[in-house]
Design an enzyme around this catalytic site. Structure first.
Site: not given
Length: 297
Positions: A99, A121, A123, A125, A138, A224, A226, A269
């Site tokens: 990312h 995402d 996360h 980030d 990332h 992303d 994930d 990702e």
């Protein structure tokens, strides 16, 4: 949107984290027939191949300072191609890579206009070098886009922040560092974590997002993989339990498609080394097809 051609741009960046594999993400998505799926929906689609990412084969043991010039160079290339694609009237789809490359992709597609940014995402980030234990870029990309972090990254393409906090909505987060939480709270962005998804339902989260960004006529989706539950999407760089289900992800994309405001897309990702029969890349293609207007009926 079908009046605008689509341009696929591979960004095989893996310098923003510490494990190999996500650099093969663009190949995995291509293998899952992204272009042919978009063509079947009526889009004119061309593939520009991959940008060249500088660097070394050894990631472990390298410092943030060693990686930063290489990441900046890769992001500058992504910025340039993103800007050119928008100026040509295209919808660019960037295939990552980690990312960190979104520092370049989002920068490029916002060069000439304000754009609403959806950061989907697991996360946030939103770390900086001062708050990050891993020192992996990332995990800093969104903060950089808002003007926080290493100056050379913040100034990729053009000086300063690339998006306004009031134009940013995060969706699906479930792993945030303590200091990162404070940065997010203080930043002015809007965030809908997985708790919000659980409490309100994904439909309400998307409706509130679209209301928040309603004054903007262009949306960039930074996806992303994930964000999806690892039971459905095992091949990602940093998996995290308890993510969006496949149908929740589809509804997000379908509702965004209904707006007709899609400006540009990141698919980030995907790590084929950790995947099972290219399942995660195929999911990405299915989600993006819905984002581009594929309907059940």
């Amino acid at each position: 949107m079908k009046n605008r051609p689509v341009r696929i741009i591979g960004v095989p960046m893996d310098l923003g984290q510490s494990h190999r594999g996500v650099d093969m993400g663009p190949s995995a998505v291509r293998y899952a027939d992204l272009a042919s799926n978009l063509t079947a929906l009526g889009y004119s689609c061309r593939d520009s191949g991959n940008i060249t990412i500088p660097g070394r084969y050894e990631l472990s043991g390298t410092s943030l300072r060693e990686r930063l010039p290489l990441i900046c160079e890769g992001c500058r290339s992504a910025y340039k191609l993103g800007k050119e694609s928008i100026e040509a009237g295209e919808i660019p789809i960037f295939l990552g890579g980690d990312h960190s490359s979104s520092v370049g992709t989002v920068g490029g597609v916002t060069d000439n206009s304000e754009v609403g940014l959806l950061w989907i995402d697991a996360h946030g980030d939103f770390n900086t070098p001062e708050t990050s234990d891993s020192q992996n870029v990332h995990g800093m990309a969104l903060a950089v886009l808002l003007g926080l972090g290493p100056e050379e990254l913040v100034n990729v393409g053009r000086k300063g922040p690339k998006v306004k906090p009031e134009n940013v909505v995060l969706i699906g987060q479930r792993e945030l560092d303590d200091q990162e939480k404070k940065l997010i709270r203080d930043s002015g962005v809007t965030i809908y974590t997985m708790r919000d998804v659980d409490e309100f339902g994904i439909r309400q989260v998307v409706l509130r997002t679209l209301d928040k960004l309603g004054s903007l006529d262009k949306l960039h989706v930074s996806l992303d993989l994930d964000v999806m539950d690892p039971l459905d999407a095992p091949g990602v760089g940093t998996p995290s339990q308890g993510g969006l289900t496949y149908r929740e992800g589809q509804l997000v994309m379908e509702m965004l498609a209904d707006t007709g405001k899609l400006h540009s897309v990141d698919i980030m990702e995907i790590n084929p080394i950790l995947d099972i029969q290219n399942r995660t890349a195929q999911m990405a293609v299915n989600l993006v097809s819905s984002l581009f207007g594929k309907k059940i009926i």
